[in-house]
Design a protein around this motif. Structure first.
Motif, short mmCIF file in Angstrom:
data_model
loop_
_atom_site.label_atom_id
_atom_site.label_comp_id
_atom_site.label_asym_id
_atom_site.label_seq_id
_atom_site.Cartn_x
_atom_site.Cartn_y
_atom_site.Cartn_z
N SER A 27 -2.49 -1.54 -11.45
CA SER A 27 -1.78 -0.69 -12.41
C SER A 27 -1.86 0.76 -11.98
CB SER A 27 -2.38 -0.86 -13.81
OG SER A 27 -2.14 -2.15 -14.31
N ILE A 28 -3.02 1.17 -11.48
CA ILE A 28 -3.16 2.52 -10.93
C ILE A 28 -2.28 2.65 -9.69
CG2 ILE A 28 -4.77 4.13 -9.81
CD1 ILE A 28 -6.96 2.97 -11.65
N GLY A 29 -2.23 1.58 -8.86
CA GLY A 29 -1.37 1.58 -7.68
C GLY A 29 0.09 1.79 -8.04
N TYR A 30 0.50 1.22 -9.16
CA TYR A 30 1.88 1.38 -9.63
C TYR A 30 2.20 2.84 -9.92
CZ TYR A 30 5.46 1.61 -13.31
OH TYR A 30 6.54 1.96 -14.10
N ARG A 31 1.22 3.58 -10.42
CA ARG A 31 1.44 4.98 -10.79
C ARG A 31 1.34 5.94 -9.61
NH1 ARG A 31 3.93 5.77 -15.71
NH2 ARG A 31 3.32 4.07 -17.10
N ILE A 32 0.99 5.43 -8.44
CA ILE A 32 0.92 6.30 -7.26
C ILE A 32 2.34 6.64 -6.80
CG2 ILE A 32 0.25 6.43 -4.83
CD1 ILE A 32 -2.09 4.59 -5.47
N PRO A 33 2.69 7.90 -6.70
CA PRO A 33 4.05 8.26 -6.23
C PRO A 33 4.26 7.81 -4.79
CG PRO A 33 2.93 10.15 -7.24
CD PRO A 33 1.89 9.08 -7.04
N ARG A 34 5.36 7.13 -4.57
CA ARG A 34 5.66 6.65 -3.21
C ARG A 34 7.16 6.51 -3.05
NH1 ARG A 34 6.44 1.64 -0.62
NH2 ARG A 34 5.63 1.54 1.51
N ASN A 183 6.35 -6.56 -12.62
CA ASN A 183 6.92 -5.72 -11.56
C ASN A 183 5.96 -4.61 -11.18
OD1 ASN A 183 9.35 -7.15 -11.34
ND2 ASN A 183 10.32 -5.96 -12.97
N SER A 184 5.34 -4.01 -12.19
CA SER A 184 4.43 -2.88 -11.95
C SER A 184 3.19 -3.31 -11.17
CB SER A 184 4.00 -2.26 -13.28
OG SER A 184 5.11 -1.79 -14.00
N ILE A 185 2.58 -4.42 -11.59
CA ILE A 185 1.30 -4.83 -11.02
C ILE A 185 1.48 -5.65 -9.74
CG2 ILE A 185 -0.78 -6.22 -11.42
CD1 ILE A 185 -0.58 -5.46 -14.38
N PHE A 186 2.31 -6.68 -9.82
CA PHE A 186 2.39 -7.66 -8.73
C PHE A 186 3.42 -7.30 -7.66
CE2 PHE A 186 1.16 -10.43 -12.46
CZ PHE A 186 -0.18 -10.38 -12.17
N ARG A 187 4.23 -6.28 -7.95
CA ARG A 187 5.24 -5.89 -6.96
C ARG A 187 5.04 -4.44 -6.52
NH1 ARG A 187 7.36 -9.29 -10.87
NH2 ARG A 187 7.31 -11.35 -9.93
N LYS A 188 5.42 -3.48 -7.34
CA LYS A 188 5.31 -2.09 -6.89
C LYS A 188 3.86 -1.69 -6.65
CE LYS A 188 6.65 2.65 -7.83
NZ LYS A 188 7.26 3.63 -8.77
N GLY A 189 2.96 -2.08 -7.55
CA GLY A 189 1.55 -1.75 -7.37
C GLY A 189 0.99 -2.31 -6.08
N HIS A 190 1.39 -3.54 -5.77
CA HIS A 190 0.92 -4.16 -4.53
C HIS A 190 1.49 -3.46 -3.30
CE1 HIS A 190 -1.07 -7.42 -6.58
NE2 HIS A 190 -1.30 -8.04 -5.43
N VAL A 191 2.80 -3.25 -3.29
CA VAL A 191 3.43 -2.61 -2.13
C VAL A 191 2.88 -1.21 -1.91
CG1 VAL A 191 5.62 -1.74 -1.23
CG2 VAL A 191 5.51 -4.02 -2.21
N ASN A 192 2.67 -0.47 -3.00
CA ASN A 192 2.11 0.88 -2.89
C ASN A 192 0.73 0.88 -2.25
OD1 ASN A 192 4.38 1.96 -4.05
ND2 ASN A 192 3.40 2.58 -5.95
N LEU A 193 -0.02 -0.22 -2.43
CA LEU A 193 -1.37 -0.31 -1.87
C LEU A 193 -1.40 -1.13 -0.58
CD1 LEU A 193 -3.53 -0.73 -5.11
CD2 LEU A 193 -3.04 1.35 -3.81
N GLY A 194 -0.21 -1.41 -0.02
CA GLY A 194 -0.14 -2.03 1.29
C GLY A 194 -0.16 -3.54 1.32
#
Length: 393
Positions: A27-34, A183-194
């Motif tokens: 969830s924190i990963g989702y909030r990282i600007p990328r 979407n936030s946790i399992f998709r964008k959050g994951h991609v943002n964290l690699g």
């Protein structure tokens, strides 16, 4: 006896700690600007677009008409509808629109069977990638243009941003929020964290040769989970396209929600068990994305966590009050994670009112667990395009 209870409670606490920390991290990963961008390309790939459709007369024609508005050369994509148990006039309309209509005759109905039929029927044609959409999905005219850019950049597996196209009942509205949390946790959050994004059943794209090799191995009711498993085995990164939308109809009453989740839960359990058998290989090969997926597939539905933890805290308050403080802290972290994962546009009065219906949703999901066995082997259809009364009032 009290000592034994404390030991059991401590063991019980560990998986909940792992699950909730998992939610919080991503969830924190989702909030990282990328910023994610793909270069424009002059090369245009050829796409096979598959719409599996079972009794979808109410929505499939609208979906096809929407898709055919693509600002992409029509000779570079072919739309195939696997028309299972649909009316003759619907199939005639689809053919008139210029799409390929396949009438299946398989014994064991599943989405995987429909996809395999479409692949088999188009073996003699040349495509670069396959796009999978549900019969109720709508897309914007630039959909193929956007996925073409991503595919040209080297992406072999793509998940578009699936969002709700309806919010006409509280159940549908809450289902839409749930989809966005995913979407936030399992998709964008994951991609943002690699890490690779999770698949969601539609709005998916795969390199055609890989798909042709893997799809015949898949026959379960949870084809998206199995596809993820094989992607991770092959070390293929799934890209998430947050700005490429696929409008998806949300379930409108608790009965349909329970039936849908029954299928999802059964698929998740089966894929978790399949992956767990290879845990030694996962560590030996350092396949950390697969380990991440193993943790993800071990997590119960969020609504179960939301409802169960307060009940467990109440039990502890009666039997061992000293133990409730760490559970209260853990539950607070869980609520913080969910708040971070909910997109800002949902912070409104309607969301607050809809949350009052969560206890009813909790009971519906509990009922899903009673039908897991049938969800493994029986095709569970979610009706679309029909206005339904919401019995949550």
């Amino acid at each position: 006896m009290e000592f034994l209870f404390h030991i059991l409670e401590g063991i019980f606490f560990i998986p909940f700690l792992i699950w909730i920390i998992y939610f919080l991290v991503f969830s924190i990963g989702y909030r990282i600007p990328r910023n994610q961008s793909f270069k424009n390309t002059a090369f245009q790939h050829r796409f096979l677009v598959i719409f599996p459709a079972y009794k979808e007369d109410a929505v499939i024609v609208e979906s096809i008409r929407s898709f055919l508005k693509q600002d992409y050369p029509s000779y570079l994509y072919e739309v195939v509808v696997v028309a299972d148990s649909m009316q003759d006039n619907t199939n005639a309309t689809l053919r008139h629109l210029g799409v390929t209509v396949l009438i299946p005759k398989y014994e064991h109905r599943s989405k995987a069977a429909a996809l395999n039929l479409a692949i088999s029927a188009t073996q003699d044609k040349q495509f670069d990638a396959v796009v999978i959409l549900d019969a109720d999905n709508l897309v914007y005219p630039d959909f193929l243009h956007q996925v073409n850019r991503s595919f040209a950049s080297g992406c072999k597996a793509i998940q578009a941003h699936r969002i709700a196209k309806n919010a006409n009942t509280d159940t549908a509205y809450l289902d839409g929020i749930s989809e966005e949390i995913n979407n936030s946790i399992f998709r964008k959050g994951h991609v943002n964290l690699g890490l690779p994004a999770a698949l969601t059943g539609s709005g998916m794209l795969f390199e055609i040769n890989w798909f042709k090799q893997v799809m015949p191995k898949i026959s379960s009711m949870g084809e998206d989970k199995e596809l993820e498993y094989h992607l991770l085995l092959d070390g293929i990164f799934t890209t998430y396209l947050e700005e490429v939308y696929v409008l998806d109809e949300k379930v409108q009453n608790r009965k349909d929600l329970s039936n849908q989740r029954k299928r999802w839960i059964a698929a998740q359990i089966d894929t978790f068990l399949l992956t767990f058998k290879s845990i030694g290989t996962i560590f030996r090969t350092r396949n950390w994305p697969m380990l991440d997926k193993l943790v993800q597939w071990s997590i119960p539905p969020r609504i179960i966590l939301l409802g169960f933890v307060p009940l467990w805290i109440f039990v502890l308050y009666i039997l061992a009050p000293i133990l409730i403080f760490k559970w209260l802290l853990l539950y607070l972290l869980f609520l913080i994670a969910l708040c971070l994962a909910v997109p800002n546009r949902f912070y409104n009065k309607r969301t607050l009112i809809s949350f009052l219906k969560l206890p009813f949703i909790f009971m519906a999901i509990l009922r899903s667990f009673m039908g897991i066995k049938s969800g493994r082997s029986t095709f569970v259809h979610t009706p679309h395009g029909e206005k339904k009364e919401d019995y949550s009032n």
